[in-house]
Design a protein around this motif. Structure first.
Motif, PDB file in Angstrom:
ATOM      1  N   ILE A 178     -16.496  45.512   3.712  1.00 38.89           N
ATOM      2  CA  ILE A 178     -16.784  44.565   4.802  1.00 38.89           C
ATOM      3  C   ILE A 178     -16.158  45.058   6.103  1.00 38.89           C
ATOM      4  O   ILE A 178     -16.777  45.004   7.171  1.00 38.89           O
ATOM      5  N   THR A 179     -14.924  45.554   6.010  1.00 41.93           N
ATOM      6  CA  THR A 179     -14.246  46.106   7.195  1.00 41.93           C
ATOM      7  C   THR A 179     -15.033  47.277   7.768  1.00 41.93           C
ATOM      8  O   THR A 179     -15.232  47.386   8.985  1.00 41.93           O
ATOM      9  N   PHE A 180     -15.474  48.153   6.880  1.00 39.44           N
ATOM     10  CA  PHE A 180     -16.263  49.313   7.309  1.00 39.44           C
ATOM     11  C   PHE A 180     -17.573  48.876   7.971  1.00 39.44           C
ATOM     12  O   PHE A 180     -17.982  49.433   8.989  1.00 39.44           O
ATOM     13  N   ILE A 181     -18.228  47.865   7.414  1.00 43.11           N
ATOM     14  CA  ILE A 181     -19.489  47.365   7.973  1.00 43.11           C
ATOM     15  C   ILE A 181     -19.271  46.829   9.385  1.00 43.11           C
ATOM     16  O   ILE A 181     -20.018  47.151  10.317  1.00 43.11           O
ATOM     17  N   LEU A 182     -18.224  46.008   9.557  1.00 41.72           N
ATOM     18  CA  LEU A 182     -17.967  45.414  10.875  1.00 41.72           C
ATOM     19  C   LEU A 182     -17.589  46.484  11.902  1.00 41.72           C
ATOM     20  O   LEU A 182     -18.001  46.418  13.067  1.00 41.72           O
ATOM     21  N   GLY A 183     -16.805  47.477  11.478  1.00 35.10           N
ATOM     22  CA  GLY A 183     -16.431  48.555  12.385  1.00 35.10           C
ATOM     23  C   GLY A 183     -17.630  49.402  12.779  1.00 35.10           C
ATOM     24  O   GLY A 183     -17.801  49.763  13.949  1.00 35.10           O
ATOM     25  N   THR A 184     -18.496  49.714  11.801  1.00 29.12           N
ATOM     26  CA  THR A 184     -19.688  50.509  12.085  1.00 29.12           C
ATOM     27  C   THR A 184     -20.673  49.727  12.939  1.00 29.12           C
ATOM     28  O   THR A 184     -21.334  50.282  13.825  1.00 29.12           O
ATOM     29  N   LEU A 185     -20.770  48.424  12.684  1.00 32.74           N
ATOM     30  CA  LEU A 185     -21.633  47.567  13.495  1.00 32.74           C
ATOM     31  C   LEU A 185     -21.207  47.614  14.957  1.00 32.74           C
ATOM     32  O   LEU A 185     -22.042  47.723  15.871  1.00 32.74           O
ATOM     33  N   CYS A 186     -19.899  47.563  15.182  1.00 30.20           N
ATOM     34  CA  CYS A 186     -19.349  47.651  16.535  1.00 30.20           C
ATOM     35  C   CYS A 186     -19.670  49.020  17.153  1.00 30.20           C
ATOM     36  O   CYS A 186     -20.076  49.123  18.317  1.00 30.20           O
ATOM     37  N   LEU A 187     -19.526  50.076  16.352  1.00 34.40           N
ATOM     38  CA  LEU A 187     -19.812  51.438  16.808  1.00 34.40           C
ATOM     39  C   LEU A 187     -21.276  51.579  17.231  1.00 34.40           C
ATOM     40  O   LEU A 187     -21.584  52.076  18.320  1.00 34.40           O
ATOM     41  N   GLN A 188     -22.189  51.108  16.371  1.00 32.19           N
ATOM     42  CA  GLN A 188     -23.613  51.214  16.673  1.00 32.19           C
ATOM     43  C   GLN A 188     -23.989  50.366  17.890  1.00 32.19           C
ATOM     44  O   GLN A 188     -24.862  50.733  18.682  1.00 32.19           O
ATOM     45  N   GLY A 189     -23.332  49.214  18.017  1.00 36.85           N
ATOM     46  CA  GLY A 189     -23.597  48.350  19.164  1.00 36.85           C
ATOM     47  C   GLY A 189     -23.257  49.021  20.483  1.00 36.85           C
ATOM     48  O   GLY A 189     -24.052  49.014  21.423  1.00 36.85           O
ATOM     49  N   PHE A 190     -22.091  49.637  20.555  1.00 40.16           N
ATOM     50  CA  PHE A 190     -21.692  50.329  21.783  1.00 40.16           C
ATOM     51  C   PHE A 190     -22.548  51.572  22.037  1.00 40.16           C
ATOM     52  O   PHE A 190     -22.793  51.931  23.190  1.00 40.16           O
ATOM     53  N   ASN A 191     -23.004  52.227  20.959  1.00 43.97           N
ATOM     54  CA  ASN A 191     -23.896  53.376  21.142  1.00 43.97           C
ATOM     55  C   ASN A 191     -25.197  52.964  21.826  1.00 43.97           C
ATOM     56  O   ASN A 191     -25.806  53.744  22.549  1.00 43.97           O
ATOM     57  N   LEU A 192     -25.631  51.711  21.592  1.00 45.25           N
ATOM     58  CA  LEU A 192     -26.874  51.232  22.184  1.00 45.25           C
ATOM     59  C   LEU A 192     -26.694  50.837  23.650  1.00 45.25           C
ATOM     60  O   LEU A 192     -27.566  51.090  24.478  1.00 45.25           O
ATOM     61  N   VAL A 193     -25.548  50.219  23.983  1.00 46.36           N
ATOM     62  CA  VAL A 193     -25.398  49.629  25.327  1.00 46.36           C
ATOM     63  C   VAL A 193     -24.448  50.406  26.234  1.00 46.36           C
ATOM     64  O   VAL A 193     -24.064  49.913  27.289  1.00 46.36           O
ATOM     65  N   PHE A 194     -24.055  51.639  25.842  1.00 45.14           N
ATOM     66  CA  PHE A 194     -23.039  52.331  26.642  1.00 45.14           C
ATOM     67  C   PHE A 194     -23.509  52.596  28.072  1.00 45.14           C
ATOM     68  O   PHE A 194     -22.699  52.620  29.002  1.00 45.14           O
ATOM     69  N   THR A 195     -24.823  52.771  28.268  1.00 48.62           N
ATOM     70  CA  THR A 195     -25.339  52.990  29.621  1.00 48.62           C
ATOM     71  C   THR A 195     -25.110  51.754  30.488  1.00 48.62           C
ATOM     72  O   THR A 195     -24.656  51.846  31.641  1.00 48.62           O
ATOM     73  N   GLN A 196     -25.409  50.573  29.929  1.00 50.77           N
ATOM     74  CA  GLN A 196     -25.190  49.315  30.643  1.00 50.77           C
ATOM     75  C   GLN A 196     -23.711  49.104  30.946  1.00 50.77           C
ATOM     76  O   GLN A 196     -23.335  48.684  32.044  1.00 50.77           O
ATOM     77  N   VAL A 197     -22.854  49.428  29.947  1.00 51.98           N
ATOM     78  CA  VAL A 197     -21.411  49.285  30.141  1.00 51.98           C
ATOM     79  C   VAL A 197     -20.941  50.187  31.273  1.00 51.98           C
ATOM     80  O   VAL A 197     -20.161  49.771  32.142  1.00 51.98           O
ATOM     81  N   GLY A 198     -21.422  51.437  31.296  1.00 52.22           N
ATOM     82  CA  GLY A 198     -21.054  52.366  32.361  1.00 52.22           C
ATOM     83  C   GLY A 198     -21.423  51.848  33.737  1.00 52.22           C
ATOM     84  O   GLY A 198     -20.648  51.975  34.695  1.00 52.22           O
ATOM     85  N   GLU A 199     -22.604  51.243  33.852  1.00 53.40           N
ATOM     86  CA  GLU A 199     -23.032  50.669  35.137  1.00 53.40           C
ATOM     87  C   GLU A 199     -22.168  49.477  35.517  1.00 53.40           C
ATOM     88  O   GLU A 199     -21.781  49.310  36.684  1.00 53.40           O
ATOM     89  N   ASP A 200     -21.830  48.623  34.536  1.00 51.39           N
ATOM     90  CA  ASP A 200     -21.034  47.422  34.813  1.00 51.39           C
ATOM     91  C   ASP A 200     -19.621  47.754  35.270  1.00 51.39           C
ATOM     92  O   ASP A 200     -19.024  46.998  36.047  1.00 51.39           O
ATOM     93  N   VAL A 201     -19.069  48.875  34.771  1.00 52.10           N
ATOM     94  CA  VAL A 201     -17.693  49.235  35.152  1.00 52.10           C
ATOM     95  C   VAL A 201     -17.671  50.211  36.327  1.00 52.10           C
ATOM     96  O   VAL A 201     -16.613  50.724  36.693  1.00 52.10           O
ATOM     97  N   GLY A 202     -18.835  50.476  36.897  1.00 54.14           N
ATOM     98  CA  GLY A 202     -18.908  51.329  38.081  1.00 54.14           C
ATOM     99  C   GLY A 202     -18.752  52.804  37.813  1.00 54.14           C
ATOM    100  O   GLY A 202     -18.334  53.563  38.695  1.00 54.14           O
ATOM    101  N   ALA A 203     -19.076  53.244  36.599  1.00 50.31           N
ATOM    102  CA  ALA A 203     -18.956  54.669  36.267  1.00 50.31           C
ATOM    103  C   ALA A 203     -20.157  55.114  35.440  1.00 50.31           C
ATOM    104  O   ALA A 203     -20.010  55.566  34.298  1.00 50.31           O
ATOM    105  N   PRO A 204     -21.384  54.994  35.984  1.00 52.85           N
ATOM    106  CA  PRO A 204     -22.575  55.355  35.206  1.00 52.85           C
ATOM    107  C   PRO A 204     -22.608  56.825  34.789  1.00 52.85           C
ATOM    108  O   PRO A 204     -23.119  57.155  33.720  1.00 52.85           O
ATOM    109  N   ALA A 205     -22.043  57.706  35.632  1.00 54.82           N
ATOM    110  CA  ALA A 205     -22.061  59.137  35.314  1.00 54.82           C
ATOM    111  C   ALA A 205     -21.151  59.475  34.134  1.00 54.82           C
ATOM    112  O   ALA A 205     -21.330  60.500  33.478  1.00 54.82           O
ATOM    113  N   GLN A 206     -20.162  58.620  33.868  1.00 53.17           N
ATOM    114  CA  GLN A 206     -19.212  58.863  32.766  1.00 53.17           C
ATOM    115  C   GLN A 206     -19.498  58.003  31.551  1.00 53.17           C
ATOM    116  O   GLN A 206     -18.719  57.999  30.591  1.00 53.17           O
ATOM    117  N   ALA A 207     -20.621  57.302  31.545  1.00 54.62           N
ATOM    118  CA  ALA A 207     -20.916  56.355  30.467  1.00 54.62           C
ATOM    119  C   ALA A 207     -20.959  57.020  29.099  1.00 54.62           C
ATOM    120  O   ALA A 207     -20.542  56.419  28.090  1.00 54.62           O
TER     121      ALA A 207
END
Length: 469
Positions: free
Chosen positions: A32-61
């Protein structure tokens, strides 16, 4: 005069039946721990571009995924290998606490204060380093303490959990990104409540050697890091550093008094033959999703979001077959299961190559065929590799498996990704496709050829691999 009698307390892990029961309780929570950690990993892999734009560093996303991926490649090997030397209880405590710290730091620093690219990266690195403890300890416990009939079941559950969490992570990220992506950090927080039960059901003893070779781990870890970085950035100086460090490591294990891996480990010809299966079969591990995404966008004019709604069913198929793989192996045996998995993966690649222009729904069905093979493959191939080693070295075997899977998949995506980007194979194909579609069809045929090579390697070496079973 009072006589004091000292009674030796029996170690429950020395009794096979008791150890199996305790291991299963721990394995469920680790999964269960592994599932939740991997779920978090996959989630950030999908939205990292949006996160980079939100924090003002799209080139480093891209660093949001690059740094945690690098850490993952290193700690997979180190955690698995440490399972032969240190208390698994201590390892899990350190992992869950690190995961909690990373989760809370990431949420608080980026939700209540001004979000920053480096607070996101630091939090994700801590989360990745913490959650992988669960995955590595899960594999060590399954390899060391479960009876053979249960090993294949739990190895199957492990790969099913990965595929399922990958598919859920995509949807979770989509939902949370529309609210506030910072909530993604909180997904694994609940795992800290598993700690009391895990401490009760994990072995507290050392793996048989209280000495931990930190020098050897450091040299090998740095060598692995530079090798992984090379396949991510294709900087040749990184490869040179990796080769130099591996050479230093080879000299070190011959000279050191108590290295964590001896030269004899690498002289085990049964293990070398078995690990070669992972080198070939996992070469295309990172390639399918980018390939299908490219076909969907360039051939069918679909968006990535539309492609994901189709491809997610392939991950679901992998999860279902992975969950059933223990039962399947129990019915037909480990060798036939491995051959069946290879044939499904070959058929999936070849069918996709033939169906590039047949519609994306048909392509999705071919992806499901391939991922059924992926779901079935993990359990027989990993248990086959682990069984070539004595129990005292199974932790290092788990670590080597993870390392080889990461490195060979990195090589694969570098090669296939380079060919995909250059369009050097576009124009014509023996499948009849033309233009850009021909390039993708040819790449899919190459993938099928690699899987066929893996099957041939297995058929050649299987007598050697299973000679002492």
């Amino acid at each position: 005069m009072t006589q004091t009698t000292t009674t030796a307390v029996a170690d429950p892990w020395s009794d096979p039946e008791t150890s199996n029961k305790m291991a299963i309780k721990a394995l469920i929570l680790l999964l269960i721990t592994f599932i939740l950690g991997t779920l978090c990993l996959q989630g950030f892999n999908l939205v990292f571009t949006q996160v980079g734009e939100d924090v003002g560093a799209p080139a480093q996303a891209s660093l949001i995924t690059a740094f945690p991926s690098l850490v993952l490649g290193i700690v997979c090997f180190i955690y698995g290998s440490l399972g032969d030397f240190v208390s698994l209880k201590r390892l899990v405590v350190a992992g869950l606490v690190t995961l909690l710290v990373g989760s809370l730091f990431g949420f608080v620093a980026n939700f209540f204060f001004t979000a920053n690219i480096w607070t996101v990266i630091i939090a994700r690195v801590l989360q990745t380093a913490g959650e992988q403890v669960a995955g590595s300890v899960f594999l060590v416990i399954a390899a060391k303490y479960l009876k053979p009939s249960l090993k294949v079941i739990f190895f199957g559950l492990y790969t099913a959990a990965y595929q399922l969490s990958a598919s859920i992570g995509v949807f979770a990220a989509g939902v949370l990104s529309s609210i506030a992506w910072q909530y993604l950090f909180l997904i694994p927080v609940v795992t800290i409540f598993f700690l009391p039960t895990l401490l009760k059901n994990l072995p507290g003893r050392q793996g048989g050697n209280e000495h931990v070779d930190w020098i050897g781990f450091t040299i090998f870890g740095l060598a692995s890091a530079f090798l992984t970085l090379f396949f991510s950035y294709m900087a040749w100086w990184m490869l040179a550093v990796a080769v130099a460090l591996f050479a230093i490591f080879a000299v070190y294990i011959h000279k050191a008094a108590r290295p964590f891996i001896t030269p004899d480990f690498f002289k085990n010809t049964r293990w070398l033959a078995a690990i070669s299966l992972i080198l070939v079969f996992y070469f295309t591990n990172y390639c399918i999703s980018p390939l299908f995404n490219a076909i969907g966008t360039s051939v069918y004019g679909m968006t990535t979001a539309q492609v994901s709604t189709y491809i997610v069913w392939a991950f679901v198929c992998a999860a279902v077959v992975g969950t059933s793989s223990g039962w399947i192996i129990g019915k037909i045996g480990r060798q036939p299961a491995l051959i069946t998995a290879a044939c499904l993966m070959i058929a999936g690649f070849v069918a996709a190559a033939l169906a590039v222009n047949a519609g994306f729904l048909v392509l999705t069905l071919t992806a499901c065929l391939f991922y059924c093979g992926v779901g079935l493959l993990y359990s027989p191939v990993v248990s086959t590799v682990i069984d070539t080693l004595p129990q005292s070295e199974s932790g290092r075997g788990v670590g080597m498996n993870d390392l080889v899977m990461n490195v060979t998949a990195s090589i694969g995506i570098t090669v296939i990704g380079g060919l995909m980007g250059s369009q050097s194979l576009a124009g014509s194909s023996i499948t009849g496709a033309t233009g850009a579609a021909a390039g993708y069809a040819n790449l899919l045929l190459i993938g099928g050829g690699v899987m066929l090579l893996g099957l041939i390697v297995f058929l050649i070496f299987r007598k050697k691999i299973y000679s002492q079973n």
